[in-house]
Write an enzyme that holds these catalytic residues in place. Structure first.
Site, PDB file in Angstrom:
ATOM      1  N   GLU A 267      -7.167 -33.233 -50.831  1.00 16.54           N
ATOM      2  CA  GLU A 267      -7.681 -32.153 -51.697  1.00 16.54           C
ATOM      3  C   GLU A 267      -6.524 -31.525 -52.458  1.00 16.54           C
ATOM      4  O   GLU A 267      -6.119 -30.395 -52.178  1.00 16.54           O
ATOM      5  CB  GLU A 267      -8.421 -31.106 -50.856  1.00 16.54           C
ATOM      6  N   GLY A 269      -4.643 -29.892 -55.696  1.00 15.51           N
ATOM      7  CA  GLY A 269      -5.010 -29.010 -56.797  1.00 15.51           C
ATOM      8  C   GLY A 269      -4.035 -29.201 -57.941  1.00 15.51           C
ATOM      9  O   GLY A 269      -4.330 -29.791 -58.984  1.00 15.51           O
ATOM     10  N   ARG A 306       3.861 -16.984 -61.751  1.00 13.97           N
ATOM     11  CA  ARG A 306       4.733 -17.801 -60.889  1.00 13.97           C
ATOM     12  C   ARG A 306       6.228 -17.460 -60.991  1.00 13.97           C
ATOM     13  O   ARG A 306       6.880 -17.351 -59.960  1.00 13.97           O
ATOM     14  CB  ARG A 306       4.498 -19.298 -61.139  1.00 13.97           C
ATOM     15  N   TYR A 310       7.539 -16.184 -57.487  1.00 18.97           N
ATOM     16  CA  TYR A 310       8.326 -17.145 -56.693  1.00 18.97           C
ATOM     17  C   TYR A 310       9.691 -17.453 -57.317  1.00 18.97           C
ATOM     18  O   TYR A 310      10.397 -18.332 -56.824  1.00 18.97           O
ATOM     19  CB  TYR A 310       7.589 -18.485 -56.570  1.00 18.97           C
ATOM     20  N   CYS A 336       5.314  -3.750 -67.989  1.00 12.04           N
ATOM     21  CA  CYS A 336       6.319  -2.745 -67.637  1.00 12.04           C
ATOM     22  C   CYS A 336       6.797  -2.909 -66.205  1.00 12.04           C
ATOM     23  O   CYS A 336       6.458  -2.101 -65.325  1.00 12.04           O
ATOM     24  CB  CYS A 336       5.747  -1.352 -67.876  1.00 12.04           C
ATOM     25  N   GLU A 337       7.523  -3.978 -65.965  1.00 13.33           N
ATOM     26  CA  GLU A 337       8.120  -4.293 -64.658  1.00 13.33           C
ATOM     27  C   GLU A 337       9.376  -5.091 -64.965  1.00 13.33           C
ATOM     28  O   GLU A 337       9.309  -6.044 -65.756  1.00 13.33           O
ATOM     29  CB  GLU A 337       7.216  -5.239 -63.852  1.00 13.33           C
TER      30      GLU A 337
END
Ligand code: LLP
Length: 413
Positions: A267, A269, A306, A310, A336-337
Site C-alpha cells: 500500500e 502512497g 514538508r 521535516y 508569518c513564521e
C-alpha cells in the site's frame, strides 16, 4: 517535465501559461508520470497473487484517485472521510482497507456498515471492534520491531512507535479473536515512509511473516507502503526490480511453509504520486539581510508543509528562467513564521543556487504530488490553491481554488 528555451513545461504545457490560465499558486500534476510509476511497481513485484493498494493520504484529489483506480489499484484509507470519498468514486468495498490509528467506536461502526475490512491498530480497537462486529473479519497491524524512513518523524515501527500491535502480543490478539469469534484474515505492517535502503524493511518482513505463521486463517499479508522516491541530487534509490525479486523470494518461501495460497499486498502512497506533482508559485518580493538574499513567493508552508515540518529538500526550478546565470538565494513563503522557507533544513535557512530570479518569475517546487495538498491548511486565513492535471499539452482543472467566503462560512458570530 521538460525545459525548453529556458522555460519549464509540465505535461507539454508551459508553467507560465498554466499560471496565466488558472492563477498562482497552483498545484499541477502530470498524468503520465502517475501511470508510469504505477506500471513500474506493477512490473517489479513479480509474485503472481498480489494486490496493490494506494495509500491515498498522499493525495486525495478525486481525479488522481480515479487514475489509480483505472489501473486496478485498491485503496488504503485512514479515516472515514477518505473511506466515504473512495466509495463515492466507485472503489469497491473489498478493494479498500481501513487502517486508522486511534479509531473511535463511531468510526468503526461506519466502516463496518460499509463492509470494509478494518485493520486493527491496537488491542483496545480489536476489543471494541469485536463487541460491535461479533463473528466478523479483521486484519491486524503488527509492529515488527524494525522501522525505516527518511526522518524520525515518519518511522512507524519499533518500540517508540504508536502504531500497530507489538509482534510479541500474538497470544493477546488470538484471545480477543476467540472471545468475539473474529476471523483474522490478514496481517499488516507499515515500517515507515520513503525508505531509500530496504534492509530494515526485509528484516521487518521476516518478523511479520514469522508472526503470520501463528495465524491459520490468513488470506493476505500486507507489507505497507514507504518505498522511497528521490527528492534531492544527493540521494540514490535502491533498484526496484531487485527489490521485487527479493520480496518474491521471501514471500514464496513463506507461502510454501504456510501451506496455502496467501495474497501479497502493498500500500504505497508517495511512490505513485510524488514525482507527478509541482507547486507553481510567483515571486513577488526580493529582499536581503547582510547574510542572505530572499525571494518571497505567494505560497508557503500552508500549501506545502514538508520543508517546514521535516526540513525536507524539494527541487526548485525557476520556470521563467530555468537555465540562466546562477545566484545563491533562499526561497521564503508568505506565512508569518520564520520556519516558512522552502529552502531549509532542520536548523534553518539553506541557500540554494538557482538561475537569477526576478520579481514576477514563476518558481516550481518539485516532488509535490505526495503529502503536499493533503497536508495543506488555511493558516493565516489563506486559501488553498487550485489543482490542475496536465497530459499531452492539455490542462484540466481538477479542484477549484478556495475562496475567502468558503473559508469563513461556518463561523458563528
Ligand atoms: N500505509 C500506512 C499505514 C501509512 O501510515 C502510510 C504513510 C502509508 C501506507 C504510505 O506511505 P508512503 O508509501 O507514502 O511512504 N507526511 C510524511 C509522510 C507520512 C506518511 C504517513 N504514513 C511526508 O510528507 O513525508
Amino acid at each position: 517535465m521538460e525545459i525548453k528555451n529556458k522555460k519549464l513545461f509540465l505535461g507539454g504545457v508551459s508553467a507560465e501559461s498554466l499560471v496565466k490560465e488558472f492563477g498562482s499558486p497552483l498545484y499541477v500534476y502530470e498524468k503520465e508520470t502517475i501511470l508510469k510509476k504505477a506500471e513500474e511497481l506493477e512490473k517489479a513485484i513479480t509474485y503472481p497473487n498480489k494486490k496493490m493498494l494506494y495509500a491515498c493520504k498522499a493525495n486525495t484529489n478525486a481525479s488522481i484517485m480515479k487514475i489509480l483506480k483505472e489501473k486496478g489499484i485498491g485503496l488504503d484509507v485512514v479515516s472515514v472521510g477518505e473511506l466515504l470519498l473512495a466509495l463515492k468514486l466507485g472503489f469497491k468495498a473489498e478493494d479498500i482497507l481501513f487502517t486508522a490509528t486511534m479509531a473511535t467506536d463511531e468510526e468503526l461502526k461506519k466502516v463496518i456498515e460499509n463492509k470494509v475490512l478494518v485493520n486493527m491498530d491496537s488491542l483496545s480497537e480489536m476489543e471494541r471492534f469485536g463487541k460491535l462486529n461479533k463473528g466478523g473479519k479483521c486484519s491486524v497491524r503488527i509492529n515488527p520491531e524494525f522501522g525505516a524512513g527518511f526522518h524520525g518523524h515518519v518511522v512507524t515501527g519499533g518500540p517508540d512507535s504508536k502504531f500497530g500491535i507489538y509482534h510479541t502480543d500474538v497470544e493477546k490478539i488470538k484471545k480477543i479473536a476467540e472471545k468475539y469469534d473474529l476471523n483474522v484474515v490478514g496481517v499488516h505492517m507499515h515500517v515507515g515512509s520513503r525508505y531509500l535502503n530496504p534492509d530494515q524493511f526485509y528484516k521487518a518482513m521476516e518478523i511479520l511473516l514469522n508472526t503470520a505463521k501463528q495465524f491459520d486463517t490468513l488470506e493476505f499479508v500486507d507489507f505497507g507502503g514507504g518505498i522511497g522516491v528521490v527528492y534531492s541530487p544527493d540521494e540514490t534509490m535502491f533498484e526496484l526490480n531487485a527489490y521485487g525479486k527479493k520480496v518474491n523470494d521471501i514471500f514464496s518461501k513463506f507461502v510454501k511453509e504456510y501451506g496455502k495460497e496467501v495474497t501479497l499486498m502493498f500500500e504505497n502512497g508517495r511512490w505513485y504520486v510524488a514525482e507527478s506533482g509541482f507547486l507553481l508559485m510567483t515571486v513577488n518580493t526580493l529582499k536581503e539581510t547582510p547574510k542572505l538574499k530572499f525571494a518571497g513567493v505567494d505560497s508557503g508552508m500552508h500549501h506545502m508543509a514538508r520543508p517546514a515540518l521535516y526540513g525536507a529538500y524539494h527541487e526548485i526550478i525557476n520556470a521563467s528562467n530555468a537555465d540562466g546565470d546562477k545566484e545563491k538565494i533562499v526561497i521564503a513563503g508568505n506565512i508569518c513564521e520564520s520556519t516558512d522557507l522552502f529552502t531549509r533544513d532542520m536548523d534553518g535557512p539553506v541557500e540554494r543556487e538557482l538561475p537569477k530570479i526576478k520579481e514576477g518569475d514563476i518558481l516550481s517546487l518539485g516532488c509535490a504530488g505526495a503529502y503536499g495538498y493533503t497536508m495543506s491548511s488555511n493558516y493565516n486565513i489563506r486559501e488553498r490553491p487550485a489543482e490542475v492535471l496536465v497530459e499531452n499539452g492539455k490542462a484540466s482543472l481538477i479542484r477549484k481554488r478556495e475562496t475567502f467566503d468558503y473559508l469563513n462560512e461556518n463561523q458563528i458570530i
